[in-house]
Write a protein that holds these residues in place. Structure first.
Motif, PDB file in Angstrom:
ATOM      1  N   LEU A   6      81.255   1.494  -1.320  1.00 30.40           N
ATOM      2  CA  LEU A   6      81.240   0.492  -0.467  1.00 30.40           C
ATOM      3  C   LEU A   6      81.858   0.947   0.930  1.00 30.40           C
ATOM      4  N   LEU A   7      83.105   1.636   0.904  1.00 32.00           N
ATOM      5  CA  LEU A   7      83.346   2.413   1.991  1.00 32.00           C
ATOM      6  C   LEU A   7      82.626   3.355   2.874  1.00 32.00           C
ATOM      7  N   ILE A   8      82.056   4.238   2.004  1.00 32.78           N
ATOM      8  CA  ILE A   8      81.210   5.117   2.805  1.00 32.78           C
ATOM      9  C   ILE A   8      79.970   4.442   3.439  1.00 32.78           C
ATOM     10  N   LEU A   9      79.291   3.595   2.577  1.00 33.18           N
ATOM     11  CA  LEU A   9      78.264   3.107   3.256  1.00 33.18           C
ATOM     12  C   LEU A   9      78.392   1.889   4.243  1.00 33.18           C
ATOM     13  N   ARG A  10      79.607   1.405   4.027  1.00 35.80           N
ATOM     14  CA  ARG A  10      79.977   0.544   5.298  1.00 35.80           C
ATOM     15  C   ARG A  10      80.365   1.368   6.767  1.00 35.80           C
ATOM     16  N   ILE A  11      80.992   2.730   6.328  1.00 33.25           N
ATOM     17  CA  ILE A  11      80.976   3.432   7.524  1.00 33.25           C
ATOM     18  C   ILE A  11      79.660   4.128   8.176  1.00 33.25           C
ATOM     19  N   ALA A  12      78.921   4.744   6.884  1.00 34.49           N
ATOM     20  CA  ALA A  12      77.662   5.158   7.273  1.00 34.49           C
ATOM     21  C   ALA A  12      76.529   4.331   7.927  1.00 34.49           C
ATOM     22  N   MET A  13      76.435   3.149   7.357  1.00 36.88           N
ATOM     23  CA  MET A  13      75.225   2.239   7.553  1.00 36.88           C
ATOM     24  C   MET A  13      75.673   1.117   8.553  1.00 36.88           C
ATOM     25  N   ASP A  14      76.843   0.788   8.649  1.00 30.76           N
ATOM     26  CA  ASP A  14      77.280  -0.505   9.349  1.00 30.76           C
ATOM     27  C   ASP A  14      75.964  -1.720   9.293  1.00 30.76           C
ATOM     28  N   ASP A  15      75.766  -1.713   7.983  1.00 32.39           N
ATOM     29  CA  ASP A  15      74.457  -2.825   7.744  1.00 32.39           C
ATOM     30  C   ASP A  15      74.779  -3.839   6.771  1.00 32.39           C
ATOM     31  N   ASP A  16      74.116  -5.101   6.869  1.00 32.36           N
ATOM     32  CA  ASP A  16      74.574  -6.134   6.197  1.00 32.36           C
ATOM     33  C   ASP A  16      74.118  -5.880   4.709  1.00 32.36           C
ATOM     34  N   ALA A  17      73.070  -4.826   4.635  1.00 32.49           N
ATOM     35  CA  ALA A  17      72.522  -4.577   3.284  1.00 32.49           C
ATOM     36  C   ALA A  17      73.611  -3.715   2.314  1.00 32.49           C
ATOM     37  N   VAL A  18      74.533  -3.247   2.821  1.00 33.38           N
ATOM     38  CA  VAL A  18      75.437  -2.470   2.121  1.00 33.38           C
ATOM     39  C   VAL A  18      76.087  -3.038   0.864  1.00 33.38           C
ATOM     40  N   PRO A  19      76.557  -4.311   0.896  1.00 35.43           N
ATOM     41  CA  PRO A  19      76.961  -4.885  -0.353  1.00 35.43           C
ATOM     42  C   PRO A  19      75.736  -4.993  -1.416  1.00 35.43           C
ATOM     43  N   TRP A  20      74.681  -5.266  -0.905  1.00 31.77           N
ATOM     44  CA  TRP A  20      73.349  -5.513  -1.882  1.00 31.77           C
ATOM     45  C   TRP A  20      73.004  -4.062  -2.400  1.00 31.77           C
TER      46      TRP A  20
END
Length: 165
Positions: free
Chosen positions: A123-137
């Protein structure tokens, strides 16, 4: 029927309770070695992140996720190392079957905590890497995959291939 052919329905290994406990302890120790290596690498990486200059620029939410991830990593490490220290502290007291039972429970707690640690780290890494609403999914999909591989498939095999009384 097993995909490997007819299942042997005899009583299985001919071993004493002590021999069974020794075998199960050795199997558990090998499993924990595999788990612990991955956890140690992940935890070591997590411990260094706070010292990077970019850490200060993270949002409060991301910093909170980081702290939760580090705490989960520490708890995972504790549970997995606990399997070995449990054995060390009770060794020589003729409690091998009980040791294996409780150490296996600690290892399973370690696996559940590892799932939580990996989830939080993703969750942390993808939030930083993508900054996208799809991350939680994406993270939810990966958690579902881990749960399938780590828990559902073994449970299905156990249920499907266990001998019926």
């Amino acid at each position: 029927m097993s995909p490997l052919g007819p299942r042997d329905t005899s009583e299985g290994r001919h071993e004493s309770a002590e021999e069974r406990a020794d075998r199960r302890w050795n199997e558990l120790l090998q499993e924990v070695r595999v788990l612990q290596t991955g956890v140690q690498i992940l935890f070591a990486f997590l411990l260094t992140v706070v010292f990077l200059p970019r850490f200060a620029t993270l949002s409060q939410t991301d910093q909170t996720i980081y702290v939760v991830t580090v705490l989960l990593g520490a708890a995972t490490t504790g549970a997995l190392i606990g399997t070995v220290t449990f054995h060390r502290l009770v060794a020589g007291h003729r409690l091998k079957p009980e040791t294996v039972f409780w150490a296996a429970r600690l290892a399973l707690v370690g696996v559940v905590l590892l799932l939580a640690t990996v989830t939080s780290a993703l969750l942390l890494i993808l939030r930083i890497a993508m900054d996208d609403d799809a991350v939680p999914w994406i993270v939810a999909g990966l958690v579902a995959w881990f749960m399938l591989c780590w828990f559902a498939l073994p449970a299905w095999v156990l249920h499907h291939y266990s001998t019926k009384d």
